[in-house]
Design a protein around this motif. Sequence first.
Motif, PDB file in Angstrom:
ATOM      1  N   ARG A  13       0.668  -1.072  -0.054  1.00  0.00           N
ATOM      2  CA  ARG A  13      -0.093   0.101  -0.040  1.00  0.00           C
ATOM      3  C   ARG A  13       0.688   1.120   0.152  1.00  0.00           C
ATOM      4  N   ARG A  14       1.792   1.266   0.722  1.00  0.00           N
ATOM      5  CA  ARG A  14       2.868   2.392   0.940  1.00  0.00           C
ATOM      6  C   ARG A  14       3.551   2.724  -0.366  1.00  0.00           C
ATOM      7  N   THR A  15       4.037   1.726  -1.031  1.00  0.00           N
ATOM      8  CA  THR A  15       4.667   1.714  -2.329  1.00  0.00           C
ATOM      9  C   THR A  15       3.720   2.350  -3.380  1.00  0.00           C
ATOM     10  N   ASP A  16       2.608   1.746  -3.498  1.00  0.00           N
ATOM     11  CA  ASP A  16       1.602   2.240  -4.180  1.00  0.00           C
ATOM     12  C   ASP A  16       1.246   3.504  -4.391  1.00  0.00           C
ATOM     13  N   GLU A  17       1.291   4.092  -3.058  1.00  0.00           N
ATOM     14  CA  GLU A  17       0.743   5.458  -2.672  1.00  0.00           C
ATOM     15  C   GLU A  17       1.812   6.318  -3.211  1.00  0.00           C
ATOM     16  N   TYR A  18       3.154   5.884  -2.729  1.00  0.00           N
ATOM     17  CA  TYR A  18       4.473   6.732  -3.308  1.00  0.00           C
ATOM     18  C   TYR A  18       4.446   6.966  -4.742  1.00  0.00           C
ATOM     19  N   LEU A  19       4.241   5.827  -5.236  1.00  0.00           N
ATOM     20  CA  LEU A  19       4.388   5.891  -6.786  1.00  0.00           C
ATOM     21  C   LEU A  19       3.086   6.689  -7.382  1.00  0.00           C
ATOM     22  N   ASP A  20       1.807   6.762  -6.667  1.00  0.00           N
ATOM     23  CA  ASP A  20       0.877   7.822  -7.179  1.00  0.00           C
ATOM     24  C   ASP A  20       1.282   9.028  -6.846  1.00  0.00           C
ATOM     25  N   ALA A  21       1.894   9.261  -5.610  1.00  0.00           N
ATOM     26  CA  ALA A  21       2.487  10.815  -5.594  1.00  0.00           C
ATOM     27  C   ALA A  21       3.551  11.328  -6.356  1.00  0.00           C
ATOM     28  N   MET A  22       4.245  10.503  -6.795  1.00  0.00           N
ATOM     29  CA  MET A  22       5.239  10.872  -7.750  1.00  0.00           C
ATOM     30  C   MET A  22       4.754  10.919  -8.955  1.00  0.00           C
ATOM     31  N   THR A  23       3.642  10.151  -9.373  1.00  0.00           N
ATOM     32  CA  THR A  23       3.006  10.385 -10.651  1.00  0.00           C
ATOM     33  C   THR A  23       2.289  11.706 -10.923  1.00  0.00           C
ATOM     34  N   PRO A  31       1.045  20.215  -8.847  1.00  0.00           N
ATOM     35  CA  PRO A  31       0.681  19.136  -8.341  1.00  0.00           C
ATOM     36  C   PRO A  31       0.218  19.070  -6.759  1.00  0.00           C
ATOM     37  N   ALA A  32      -0.575  18.264  -6.313  1.00  0.00           N
ATOM     38  CA  ALA A  32      -1.450  18.083  -5.202  1.00  0.00           C
ATOM     39  C   ALA A  32      -1.613  16.572  -4.832  1.00  0.00           C
ATOM     40  N   PHE A  33      -1.516  16.270  -3.531  1.00  0.00           N
ATOM     41  CA  PHE A  33      -1.771  14.954  -3.299  1.00  0.00           C
ATOM     42  C   PHE A  33      -2.265  14.830  -1.840  1.00  0.00           C
ATOM     43  N   GLU A  34      -3.184  13.970  -1.657  1.00  0.00           N
ATOM     44  CA  GLU A  34      -3.534  13.603  -0.305  1.00  0.00           C
ATOM     45  C   GLU A  34      -3.548  12.362   0.105  1.00  0.00           C
ATOM     46  N   ARG A  36      -2.499   8.724   2.918  1.00  0.00           N
ATOM     47  CA  ARG A  36      -2.141   8.335   4.248  1.00  0.00           C
ATOM     48  C   ARG A  36      -0.811   8.476   4.403  1.00  0.00           C
ATOM     49  N   TYR A  37       0.186   8.165   3.467  1.00  0.00           N
ATOM     50  CA  TYR A  37       1.384   8.092   3.670  1.00  0.00           C
ATOM     51  C   TYR A  37       2.260   9.502   3.265  1.00  0.00           C
ATOM     52  N   ALA A  38       1.597   9.981   2.118  1.00  0.00           N
ATOM     53  CA  ALA A  38       2.243  11.037   1.593  1.00  0.00           C
ATOM     54  C   ALA A  38       1.157  12.179   1.364  1.00  0.00           C
ATOM     55  N   SER A  39       1.502  13.518   1.600  1.00  0.00           N
ATOM     56  CA  SER A  39       0.628  14.708   1.256  1.00  0.00           C
ATOM     57  C   SER A  39       1.577  15.652   0.771  1.00  0.00           C
ATOM     58  N   PHE A  40       0.914  16.444  -0.071  1.00  0.00           N
ATOM     59  CA  PHE A  40       1.407  17.894  -0.615  1.00  0.00           C
ATOM     60  C   PHE A  40       0.658  18.737  -1.547  1.00  0.00           C
ATOM     61  N   ARG A  41       0.888  19.959  -1.598  1.00  0.00           N
ATOM     62  CA  ARG A  41       0.126  20.777  -2.408  1.00  0.00           C
ATOM     63  C   ARG A  41       1.120  22.046  -2.666  1.00  0.00           C
ATOM     64  N   ASP A  42       0.853  22.875  -3.609  1.00  0.00           N
ATOM     65  CA  ASP A  42       1.735  23.966  -3.902  1.00  0.00           C
ATOM     66  C   ASP A  42       3.134  23.573  -3.965  1.00  0.00           C
ATOM     67  N   VAL A  43       3.476  22.660  -4.921  1.00  0.00           N
ATOM     68  CA  VAL A  43       4.966  22.512  -4.921  1.00  0.00           C
ATOM     69  C   VAL A  43       5.324  22.523  -6.343  1.00  0.00           C
ATOM     70  N   PRO A  55       9.363   7.844 -15.275  1.00  0.00           N
ATOM     71  CA  PRO A  55      10.342   6.442 -15.954  1.00  0.00           C
ATOM     72  C   PRO A  55       9.446   5.438 -15.714  1.00  0.00           C
ATOM     73  N   ALA A  56       9.884   4.030 -16.668  1.00  0.00           N
ATOM     74  CA  ALA A  56       9.218   2.985 -16.787  1.00  0.00           C
ATOM     75  C   ALA A  56       9.660   2.278 -15.241  1.00  0.00           C
ATOM     76  N   ASP A  57       8.467   1.432 -14.919  1.00  0.00           N
ATOM     77  CA  ASP A  57       8.713   0.627 -13.835  1.00  0.00           C
ATOM     78  C   ASP A  57       8.081  -0.694 -13.954  1.00  0.00           C
ATOM     79  N   PRO A  58       8.957  -1.625 -14.548  1.00  0.00           N
ATOM     80  CA  PRO A  58       8.257  -2.943 -14.930  1.00  0.00           C
ATOM     81  C   PRO A  58       7.691  -3.672 -13.563  1.00  0.00           C
ATOM     82  N   GLY A  59       7.683  -3.207 -12.460  1.00  0.00           N
ATOM     83  CA  GLY A  59       6.921  -3.850 -11.192  1.00  0.00           C
ATOM     84  C   GLY A  59       5.485  -3.102 -10.935  1.00  0.00           C
ATOM     85  N   ARG A  60       5.274  -1.789 -11.564  1.00  0.00           N
ATOM     86  CA  ARG A  60       4.246  -1.129 -11.362  1.00  0.00           C
ATOM     87  C   ARG A  60       3.096  -1.676 -11.863  1.00  0.00           C
TER      88      ARG A  60
END
Length: 94
Positions: A13-23, A31-34, A36-43, A55-60
């Motif tokens: 779950r954490r990895t999926d969320e981090y990848l969603d945040a980076m996307t 960019p804005a993201f809210e 459980r593990y990562a949140s940001f806005r106005d960046v 970047p491509a990530d075959p494990g995604r």
Amino acid sequence: MSAVGVPFADRGRRTDEYLDAMTALWTMDRPAFEGRYASFRDVDAHPRPVRPGGPADPGRRAQSGGVPASGGPRSRLDRHRELARGPGGPSRRA
């Protein structure tokens, strides 16, 4: 993971969320993201990856163009070969 205080059971779950945040950082004008593990806005996220969407990530997850982990070693190997060939070009490795 326990060495840094992260429950092993949350890794997926954490990895999926981090990848969603980076996307979000790589694809959104403002960019804005809210989550459980990562949140940001106005960046301002620059420089961005050359490849649209990151970047491509075959494990995604399969829907993002990666090879799902359940695809097995044969499908991952085929996907890695495809990525090595690049867009329409010959393979750099035999």
